[in-house]
Write a protein that holds these residues in place. Structure first.
Motif, PDB file in Angstrom:
ATOM      1  N   PRO A 229       2.455  -8.693  12.576  1.00 52.45           N
ATOM      2  CA  PRO A 229       1.377  -9.742  12.290  1.00 52.45           C
ATOM      3  C   PRO A 229       1.236 -11.018  13.502  1.00 52.45           C
ATOM      4  O   PRO A 229       2.150 -10.754  14.291  1.00 52.45           O
ATOM      5  CB  PRO A 229       2.229 -10.602  11.409  1.00 52.45           C
ATOM      6  N   ARG A 231       0.420 -13.308  14.248  1.00 55.46           N
ATOM      7  CA  ARG A 231       0.954 -15.139  13.336  1.00 55.46           C
ATOM      8  C   ARG A 231       2.368 -15.056  14.140  1.00 55.46           C
ATOM      9  O   ARG A 231       2.705 -15.754  14.927  1.00 55.46           O
ATOM     10  CB  ARG A 231       0.346 -16.116  12.960  1.00 55.46           C
ATOM     11  N   GLY A 433       5.656 -11.300   7.570  1.00 56.79           N
ATOM     12  CA  GLY A 433       4.716 -11.634   7.218  1.00 56.79           C
ATOM     13  C   GLY A 433       4.250 -10.693   5.658  1.00 56.79           C
ATOM     14  O   GLY A 433       3.500  -9.978   5.385  1.00 56.79           O
TER      15      GLY A 433
END
Length: 465
Positions: A229, A231, A433
């Motif tokens: 992920p 992020r 995630g």
């Protein structure tokens, strides 16, 4: 276990603090564990408080006087912290020094520079196993997950193909290899030889981590095909990569306590004479306290000095390393208190009496006890500590090697099927995630494979040695 050894154990053990029968004691155990589970999962109470309340509930249900229950709990807490508290503190200092100096990054970058393609999952197992030696599981995850995400993103790998081997390496170290808290407490509880346990633990850990890591990661990547992920990808400042200690010096520092403890075990086997000067020297330098203390002191020079750490910075590193372990020490201590309450209530003797008529091997029984507590509480450390107290009577009459295998059976059982009541479950889910179902298919399945394979290898070794 022979009938003679059982009778000797019964004669040496102090009288239980309650006169409850087996049925009432069995109910008391279930009530104590249920209280702990409910307080941790439903009411989100800290594990230290949950274990304390659970111990009191256990004693009350067993019909033990409150003052004797309190005495049992505090005695167990004190003896557990006295036995492993200093070792946990030294391990935390070494782990913090390894992280702050850039030594961990140096190990990671050096190995990754020499690996690629199909070799990358094997490199991740090696990295996690080496870095995981002095680190607690949660600290190891925080340290290694950024590397896992960067490698997966940079090399366009499936996240599970890289992440599962790293998690397997960390987890098997946490469950089987001292100086991690769980194995240390179990060694102390069953009076096992630390060096022999360490040596056999490595023998069990290597094939276990291969099966649950690189091999299972192929299946996990097909079940859950996700990418790293964005992020969660770390942005490490460039200055962190400067003035790092060398790879050889870092690796030698990390492995120093393991080498010293293994050397002590080897000398004990070869010499086997307590009066021999060489054995006495290695009994000292190979003790966990001295081995870890030596690694910390050596680390000041091999890790701190190359990183440019002065006296003030080293002091700050030590302080920061010690601060996060307060909760761990309390949880481990309270787990020891719960264990002592179980023993003093007569639960350990009850299990011994019941299991005496079973055809089930003692090592398998210890593994099953740890599995049940792991499933109930979600904590590998709590499962190890509590199961060690329950299984301690089974060690009577065992050889040195089989007592060490008893510790490993407990450690293997403590890894079984991490799920929603385990903090590690949520840590992995958030970092990768994943949703809950994906986490069960990957992380939970990997933990179960670790537990079953390690338990099977322990039973196999018990037939050979």
């Amino acid at each position: 276990m022979t009938r003679l050894s059982v009778e000797m154990l019964a004669a040496d053990a102090p009288p239980p603090i309650t006169s409850a029968g087996h049925a009432q004691l069995g109910i008391a155990v279930l009530v104590g564990i249920a209280v702990i589970v409910l307080l941790i999962t439903k009411f989100k109470l800290h594990a230290f408080l949950a274990l304390t309340v659970g111990s009191l509930a256990l004693g009350a249900t067993a019909g033990a006087p409150l003052d004797k229950t309190i005495t049992s709990f505090t005695t167990g807490l004190g003896s557990t912290v006295a036995g492993v508290g200093v070792l946990i503190a030294l391990g935390a200092i070494l782990g913090k020094l390894l992280a702050d100096s850039g030594g961990a990054d140096q190990i990671v970058d050096t190995i990754l520079a020499r690996a690629g393609g199909r070799a990358m999952p094997w490199a991740m197992v090696l990295i996690a196993s080496v870095v995981g030696l002095p680190l607690f599981f949660e600290i190891g995850i925080v340290l290694l997950i950024p590397v896992v995400l960067m490698v997966a993103k940079r090399g366009n790998y499936s996240l599970m193909r890289i992440g599962i081997p790293a998690l397997a390496g960390l987890s098997v170290m946490h469950g089987l290899i001292p100086p991690h808290p769980g194995p240390l407490v179990a060694i102390d509880a069953v009076k096992a030889n630390l060096g022999v346990t360490l040596a056999l633990g490595i023998v069990v850990a290597i094939p276990t981590v291969i099966i649950a890591g690189p091999l299972f990661s192929r299946v996990a990547a097909r079940w859950v095909d996700v990418q790293a992920p964005d992020r969660m990808l770390p942005q490490r400042p460039s200055e962190e990569l400067e003035n790092r200690p060398g790879f050889g010096a870092t690796l030698a520092t990390v492995l120093l306590p393991v080498v010293l403890m293994l050397a002590k075990a080897l000398v004990d086997i070869v010499v086997d004479d307590p009066a021999d000067h060489t054995q006495r020297v290695f009994d000292v330098v190979g003790s966990p306290l001295i081995a870890l203390l030596a690694a910390v002191i050596v680390g000041f020079f091999t890790l701190g000095r190359p990183a440019g750490f002065g006296k003030d910075r080293l002091q700050q590193t030590v302080e920061k390393g010690l601060m996060p372990i307060a909760g761990i020490l309390l949880i481990v201590g309270a787990g020891g208190g719960f264990k002592q309450t179980l023993i003093d209530s007569g639960v350990g003797q009850m299990i011994l009496d019941i299991s005496r008529n079973w055809s089930i091997p003692a090592l398998l029984l210890a593994w099953l006890i740890a599995v049940v507590i792991r499933l109930a509480t979600g904590s590998a450390t709590v499962a190890t500590v509590s199961a060690a107290g329950l299984a301690a009577p089974l060690a009577a009459g065992m050889s040195t090697t089989h007592t060490a295998l008893l510790v490993l059976a407990i450690g293997a059982g403590s890894l079984f099927f991490s799920h929603v009541n385990d903090a590690g479950f949520w840590l992995v889910k958030e970092y990768f995630g994943l949703d809950v179902g994906q986490t069960v298919k990957t992380w939970s399945a990997m933990e179960t494979i670790l537990s079953v394979v390690a338990g099977g290898l322990v039973l196999l070794l018990s037939l050979i040695i």
